[in-house]
Motif scaffolding. Structure first.
Motif, PDB file in Angstrom:
ATOM      1  N   ARG A   1      35.777 -16.592  39.206  1.00  0.00           N
ATOM      2  CA  ARG A   1      36.984 -17.579  40.331  1.00  0.00           C
ATOM      3  C   ARG A   1      38.272 -17.525  39.680  1.00  0.00           C
ATOM      4  O   ARG A   1      38.500 -18.017  38.750  1.00  0.00           O
ATOM      5  N   PHE A   2      39.191 -16.869  40.126  1.00  0.00           N
ATOM      6  CA  PHE A   2      40.459 -16.802  39.510  1.00  0.00           C
ATOM      7  C   PHE A   2      41.636 -16.383  40.197  1.00  0.00           C
ATOM      8  O   PHE A   2      41.222 -15.751  41.226  1.00  0.00           O
ATOM      9  N   LYS A   3      42.659 -16.761  39.876  1.00  0.00           N
ATOM     10  CA  LYS A   3      44.666 -15.831  40.722  1.00  0.00           C
ATOM     11  C   LYS A   3      44.574 -14.868  39.857  1.00  0.00           C
ATOM     12  O   LYS A   3      44.796 -15.217  38.395  1.00  0.00           O
ATOM     13  N   ALA A   4      45.313 -14.144  40.065  1.00  0.00           N
ATOM     14  CA  ALA A   4      45.160 -12.788  39.591  1.00  0.00           C
ATOM     15  C   ALA A   4      46.905 -13.123  38.611  1.00  0.00           C
ATOM     16  O   ALA A   4      47.475 -14.853  38.797  1.00  0.00           O
ATOM     17  N   PRO A   5      46.956 -13.127  37.358  1.00  0.00           N
ATOM     18  CA  PRO A   5      47.778 -13.693  35.987  1.00  0.00           C
ATOM     19  C   PRO A   5      49.464 -12.984  36.654  1.00  0.00           C
ATOM     20  O   PRO A   5      49.168 -11.583  37.682  1.00  0.00           O
ATOM     21  N   GLU A   6      50.478 -13.665  36.698  1.00  0.00           N
ATOM     22  CA  GLU A   6      52.001 -13.425  36.885  1.00  0.00           C
ATOM     23  C   GLU A   6      52.143 -12.254  36.572  1.00  0.00           C
ATOM     24  O   GLU A   6      53.231 -11.675  36.766  1.00  0.00           O
ATOM     25  N   THR A   7      51.860 -12.022  35.325  1.00  0.00           N
ATOM     26  CA  THR A   7      52.077 -10.749  34.330  1.00  0.00           C
ATOM     27  C   THR A   7      50.709  -9.906  34.643  1.00  0.00           C
ATOM     28  O   THR A   7      50.201 -10.117  33.552  1.00  0.00           O
ATOM     29  N   LEU A   8      50.978  -8.656  34.810  1.00  0.00           N
ATOM     30  CA  LEU A   8      50.099  -7.597  34.788  1.00  0.00           C
ATOM     31  C   LEU A   8      50.200  -6.174  33.793  1.00  0.00           C
ATOM     32  O   LEU A   8      51.446  -5.559  33.516  1.00  0.00           O
ATOM     33  N   ALA A   9      49.424  -5.724  32.817  1.00  0.00           N
ATOM     34  CA  ALA A   9      48.929  -4.522  32.168  1.00  0.00           C
ATOM     35  C   ALA A   9      48.986  -3.811  32.815  1.00  0.00           C
ATOM     36  O   ALA A   9      48.672  -3.620  34.300  1.00  0.00           O
ATOM     37  N   GLU A  10      49.914  -2.241  32.145  1.00  0.00           N
ATOM     38  CA  GLU A  10      50.228  -1.219  33.291  1.00  0.00           C
ATOM     39  C   GLU A  10      48.968  -0.696  33.864  1.00  0.00           C
ATOM     40  O   GLU A  10      47.657  -0.958  33.018  1.00  0.00           O
ATOM     41  N   MET A  11      48.690  -0.347  35.145  1.00  0.00           N
ATOM     42  CA  MET A  11      47.401   0.604  35.398  1.00  0.00           C
ATOM     43  C   MET A  11      47.556   1.465  35.111  1.00  0.00           C
ATOM     44  O   MET A  11      47.663   2.790  35.704  1.00  0.00           O
ATOM     45  N   THR A  12      47.175   2.441  33.559  1.00  0.00           N
ATOM     46  CA  THR A  12      47.382   3.766  32.840  1.00  0.00           C
ATOM     47  C   THR A  12      46.952   4.818  34.067  1.00  0.00           C
ATOM     48  O   THR A  12      46.268   5.726  33.920  1.00  0.00           O
ATOM     49  N   LEU A  13      45.073   4.126  34.305  1.00  0.00           N
ATOM     50  CA  LEU A  13      44.495   4.961  34.951  1.00  0.00           C
ATOM     51  C   LEU A  13      44.194   4.591  36.913  1.00  0.00           C
ATOM     52  O   LEU A  13      44.103   3.648  37.223  1.00  0.00           O
ATOM     53  N   LYS A  14      44.570   5.139  37.527  1.00  0.00           N
ATOM     54  CA  LYS A  14      45.088   5.457  39.180  1.00  0.00           C
ATOM     55  C   LYS A  14      43.727   4.992  40.041  1.00  0.00           C
ATOM     56  O   LYS A  14      42.582   5.990  40.146  1.00  0.00           O
ATOM     57  N   PRO A  15      43.021   4.248  41.280  1.00  0.00           N
ATOM     58  CA  PRO A  15      42.451   4.274  41.742  1.00  0.00           C
ATOM     59  C   PRO A  15      42.463   5.531  43.312  1.00  0.00           C
ATOM     60  O   PRO A  15      43.429   6.211  42.986  1.00  0.00           O
ATOM     61  N   VAL A  16      40.967   5.548  43.130  1.00  0.00           N
ATOM     62  CA  VAL A  16      41.238   7.117  44.094  1.00  0.00           C
ATOM     63  C   VAL A  16      39.819   6.745  45.053  1.00  0.00           C
ATOM     64  O   VAL A  16      38.848   6.231  44.470  1.00  0.00           O
ATOM     65  N   LYS A  17      40.819   6.756  45.794  1.00  0.00           N
ATOM     66  CA  LYS A  17      39.414   6.464  47.780  1.00  0.00           C
ATOM     67  C   LYS A  17      38.515   7.612  47.540  1.00  0.00           C
ATOM     68  O   LYS A  17      39.441   8.632  48.365  1.00  0.00           O
ATOM     69  N   GLU A  18      37.209   7.248  47.175  1.00  0.00           N
ATOM     70  CA  GLU A  18      36.772   8.839  47.376  1.00  0.00           C
ATOM     71  C   GLU A  18      35.792   8.995  48.727  1.00  0.00           C
ATOM     72  O   GLU A  18      34.968   8.150  48.167  1.00  0.00           O
ATOM     73  N   ASP A  19      35.971   9.705  49.205  1.00  0.00           N
ATOM     74  CA  ASP A  19      34.716  10.515  49.797  1.00  0.00           C
ATOM     75  C   ASP A  19      32.886  10.344  49.949  1.00  0.00           C
ATOM     76  O   ASP A  19      32.716  10.744  50.548  1.00  0.00           O
ATOM     77  N   ASN A  20      33.608  11.423  48.802  1.00  0.00           N
ATOM     78  CA  ASN A  20      32.026  12.202  48.213  1.00  0.00           C
ATOM     79  C   ASN A  20      31.651  11.516  47.665  1.00  0.00           C
ATOM     80  O   ASN A  20      31.445  10.822  46.030  1.00  0.00           O
TER      81      ASN A  20
ATOM     82  N   SER B   1      43.955  -4.867  36.608  1.00  0.00           N
ATOM     83  CA  SER B   1      45.609  -4.655  37.001  1.00  0.00           C
ATOM     84  C   SER B   1      45.034  -4.537  38.204  1.00  0.00           C
ATOM     85  O   SER B   1      45.185  -5.044  39.027  1.00  0.00           O
ATOM     86  N   TYR B   2      44.449  -3.595  38.853  1.00  0.00           N
ATOM     87  CA  TYR B   2      44.159  -2.892  40.582  1.00  0.00           C
ATOM     88  C   TYR B   2      43.632  -3.960  41.376  1.00  0.00           C
ATOM     89  O   TYR B   2      44.453  -4.576  42.330  1.00  0.00           O
ATOM     90  N   VAL B   3      43.020  -4.852  40.575  1.00  0.00           N
ATOM     91  CA  VAL B   3      42.017  -5.745  41.346  1.00  0.00           C
ATOM     92  C   VAL B   3      43.094  -6.586  41.333  1.00  0.00           C
ATOM     93  O   VAL B   3      43.528  -7.506  42.519  1.00  0.00           O
ATOM     94  N   SER B   4      43.941  -6.885  40.298  1.00  0.00           N
ATOM     95  CA  SER B   4      44.747  -7.891  40.956  1.00  0.00           C
ATOM     96  C   SER B   4      46.358  -8.073  41.522  1.00  0.00           C
ATOM     97  O   SER B   4      46.122  -8.959  41.913  1.00  0.00           O
ATOM     98  N   GLU B   5      46.166  -6.822  41.192  1.00  0.00           N
ATOM     99  CA  GLU B   5      47.815  -6.388  42.396  1.00  0.00           C
ATOM    100  C   GLU B   5      46.842  -6.792  43.953  1.00  0.00           C
ATOM    101  O   GLU B   5      47.942  -6.813  44.614  1.00  0.00           O
ATOM    102  N   ARG B   6      45.376  -5.902  44.499  1.00  0.00           N
ATOM    103  CA  ARG B   6      45.349  -6.072  45.510  1.00  0.00           C
ATOM    104  C   ARG B   6      44.890  -6.889  45.701  1.00  0.00           C
ATOM    105  O   ARG B   6      45.410  -7.607  46.974  1.00  0.00           O
ATOM    106  N   ALA B   7      44.501  -7.792  45.053  1.00  0.00           N
ATOM    107  CA  ALA B   7      44.510  -9.859  45.441  1.00  0.00           C
ATOM    108  C   ALA B   7      45.629  -9.948  45.451  1.00  0.00           C
ATOM    109  O   ALA B   7      46.257 -10.843  46.905  1.00  0.00           O
ATOM    110  N   GLY B   8      46.841 -10.487  45.327  1.00  0.00           N
ATOM    111  CA  GLY B   8      48.144 -10.606  45.607  1.00  0.00           C
ATOM    112  C   GLY B   8      47.791 -11.868  44.942  1.00  0.00           C
ATOM    113  O   GLY B   8      46.979 -13.068  44.269  1.00  0.00           O
ATOM    114  N   LYS B   9      48.273 -12.977  45.840  1.00  0.00           N
ATOM    115  CA  LYS B   9      48.281 -13.855  45.743  1.00  0.00           C
ATOM    116  C   LYS B   9      47.011 -14.841  46.123  1.00  0.00           C
ATOM    117  O   LYS B   9      46.142 -15.909  45.565  1.00  0.00           O
TER     118      LYS B   9
END
Length: 373
Positions: free
Chosen positions: A135-154, A228-236
């Protein structure tokens, strides 16, 4: 007159009505998914009083691997009694009926996720798996997301990643393409989705909080990008992230006021056929004798003599004459690697080790059963 039997197709509407009355937190979409999309996977046992359905136990079919052997098991969910009939011992009778039924149909063990574990311990269930709840809040400074998320239907792309990750978990579901199709529908019914990242995937829900139900990956770089993705998506919003025990996620979360990780007992199991399970694991043992006691399934009682990888069941004798004597509950936690036998002997009076040289430590990996319904 009371009757315990399988709920017929025609009677399933009554079972659904009872589900809605007891599990009111489940939304309409999830209920429809469960009773429509999962109908071929779900068997419902009911206790009827004068043809009125008063109690139900859902027995959901899964294939699982346990120590590289494939088992067909039933996962117990939806344990419910109509409020008008509660506190009459109905569920106790129905649970005993279901465990006898599963034994007679050849199931070796069964599992469940308890709301209150104290209800299930009298029936021989014990915990075999913990999870870490972050259970946590996202850090104020995030590391770069080197691997990008993909919404995959398959969903087929997630299957190899899942099986590769499951190699370190002695118990896990045999989740192929069909299993991922079902998971995708279940997530969608509650506003969730599968997101591919790097060599793995996330199962996430958007709610008042951001919930991560499952994170499967191979390389630490993937976990870092997931974070990084989860933290960015969560926001506050607060992040609720469930992981198997021992995850390196703990190194990414800031440990400060309001952030926490709780190790929580999660899945219970009950050995139904001790002879079959010990026979499947016989090559793990030194030659030894194990005396087992079971208050519910009497066929499990007896002395199990293991010689050169072969199990012979013999007439019960005193605990003093066996190398190991224990209850089926302790046997469950030992064989599933949840506790060492030495620890169980210290905790429970019904565990006796007369020959320490034959004791095996099975705690070589965390189990991972992560199905919700």
């Amino acid at each position: 007159m009371d009757d315990m039997r399988r709920v017929s197709r025609q009677e399933r509407k009554e079972a659904e009505k009872l589900w809605r009355a007891i599990f009111q937190e489940d939304g309409e979409a999830l209920v429809r998914h469960y009773f429509d999309d999962r109908k071929d996977q779900v068997e419902i046992e009911g206790l009827f009083s004068e043809d009125v359905l008063t109690s139900v136990i859902h027995l959901n079919s899964y294939q699982v691997f346990f120590r590289d052997i494939l088992y067909d098991i039933r996962y117990i969910v939806g344990v419910a009694t109509d409020k008008k009939y509660q506190r009459e011992g109905r569920m106790s009778r129905l649970m005993a009926h279901c465990l006898r039924k599963l034994y007679e149909e050849g199931d070796v063990f069964t599992v469940l996720m308890p709301v209150d574990s104290a209800y299930y311990t009298p029936f021989g269930f014990r915990f075999i798996q913990d999870v870490d709840q972050y259970r946590f809040k996202a850090p104020e400074t995030l590391a770069e997301m080197t691997l990008k998320p993909v919404k995959e239907d398959n969903v087929a792309v997630f299957v190899p990643a899942y099986y590769q990750a499951m190699k370190k978990h002695p118990l896990h579901v045999n989740r192929g393409m069909h299993g991922f199709d079902i998971l995708k529908k279940e997530l969608a019914a509650e506003g969730g989705e599968l997101i591919g990242i790097g060599d793995g995937y996330l199962a996430v829900y958007d709610d008042d909080d951001l919930q991560v139900r499952e994170a499967v990956y191979q390389e630490p770089e993937t976990l870092k990008s997931m974070f990084s993705y989860v933290s960015e998506r969560a926001g506050k919003r607060e992040i609720h992230w469930q992981m198997p025990t021992g995850s390196p996620l703990k190194n990414l979360v800031d440990h400060r006021a309001g952030n926490m990780v709780i190790r929580q007992p999660f899945i219970m199991a009950r050995i139904l056929n001790a002879y079959e399970l010990i026979s499947d694991m016989a090559e793990c043992f030194e030659d030894c004798s194990i005396l087992i006691s079971d208050k519910l399934i009497m066929e499990n009682n007896g002395l199990y003599a293991i010689r050169s990888g072969i199990v012979h069941k013999e007439k019960a004798t005193s605990a003093d004459e066996a190398d190991i004597a224990l209850s089926v509950e302790a046997l469950t936690q030992w064989l599933f690697g949840y506790e060492t036998l030495e620890t169980l002997e210290g905790l429970y009076d019904d565990v006796v080790i007369n020959n320490p040289s034959v004791v095996i430590d099975f705690s070589n990996g965390a189990n991972y059963f992560n199905e919700f319904i």
